[in-house]
Write a protein that holds these residues in place. Structure first.
Motif, short mmCIF file in Angstrom:
data_model
loop_
_atom_site.label_atom_id
_atom_site.label_comp_id
_atom_site.label_asym_id
_atom_site.label_seq_id
_atom_site.Cartn_x
_atom_site.Cartn_y
_atom_site.Cartn_z
N GLY A 1 0.78 -1.23 0.00
CA GLY A 1 0.00 0.00 0.00
C GLY A 1 0.80 1.27 0.00
N ASN A 2 2.13 1.16 0.07
CA ASN A 2 3.04 2.31 0.08
C ASN A 2 2.83 3.21 1.29
N ILE A 3 2.54 2.57 2.45
CA ILE A 3 2.43 3.36 3.68
C ILE A 3 3.30 2.83 4.81
N CYS A 4 3.89 1.65 4.67
CA CYS A 4 4.71 1.08 5.75
C CYS A 4 6.14 0.79 5.27
N ARG A 5 6.31 -0.35 4.62
CA ARG A 5 7.66 -0.81 4.27
C ARG A 5 8.36 0.01 3.21
N ALA B 1 6.53 3.25 -4.03
CA ALA B 1 5.15 3.11 -4.50
C ALA B 1 4.60 1.80 -3.94
N GLY B 2 3.31 1.57 -4.20
CA GLY B 2 2.66 0.34 -3.78
C GLY B 2 2.13 -0.43 -4.97
N THR B 3 1.94 -1.74 -4.78
CA THR B 3 1.35 -2.54 -5.85
C THR B 3 -0.15 -2.30 -5.95
N ASP B 4 -0.74 -1.81 -4.87
CA ASP B 4 -2.17 -1.53 -4.85
C ASP B 4 -2.40 -0.06 -4.49
N GLY B 5 -3.56 0.45 -4.84
CA GLY B 5 -3.85 1.86 -4.65
C GLY B 5 -4.73 2.19 -3.46
#
Length: 163
Positions: free
Chosen positions: A11-15, A41-45
């Protein structure tokens, strides 16, 4: 032209924002800030437009890292923009390689822990999202441990590039 690295988690909010902050600090310490650009970035939005998880922000700030971040989703067209795409776990690695438009683009995708010679057999940086604060600290330790090897590899790739 800068060498560009993108860290990718779910989700591009932690790791991945954690890895972005840590690696950017390593790049700056190495004097490569004008040569290497670092993003995530994240794989999901699911979290597009949001800041990093407050626990990620807390562990980064407690350890002296910048924590300014806005989540976004990785777009397959970005493979042309990045020299290296770093997956935080094996699921991200598979997803990113499937998204890659070409075999050359798929070859740009690597696991972060593959750069840590001391890593155990598990190649993943576990997702701390559903756990407690100590999971974020453990995540930071793994990211920091892999950053030295990643920096060494990127330094080799960028030799001779001017800032």
């Amino acid at each position: 032209m800068a060498y560009r690295v993108c860290f990718v988690c779910t989700g591009n909010i932690c790791r991945s924002p954690m890895a972005e902050s840590v690696f950017r600090a390593r790049v700056e310490e190495a004097g490569l800030a004008g040569v290497v650009e670092v993003e995530s970035a994240g794989t999901d939005g699911w979290h597009e437009g949001e800041g990093a998880d407050p626990r990620t922000v807390a562990v980064l700030e407690e350890n002296g890292y910048a924590a300014d971040h806005t989540a976004r989703r990785f777009d397959p067209s970005w493979f042309t923009l990045f020299d290296l795409v770093i997956a935080l776990d094996a699921g991200h690695l598979r997803t990113l390689r499937r998204l890659a438009p070409t075999a050359r683009d798929a070859d740009k995708v690597r696991l972060l822990r593959s750069y840590d010679p001391g890593a155990d057999a598990d190649p993943d940086v576990p997702d701390p999202y559903y756990g407690e604060a100590d999971g974020f600290s453990a995540c930071l330790e793994m990211v920091e441990a892999a950053s030295a090897g990643l920096l060494s590899s990127v330094r080799e790739q960028t030799e001779g590039r001017a800032a």
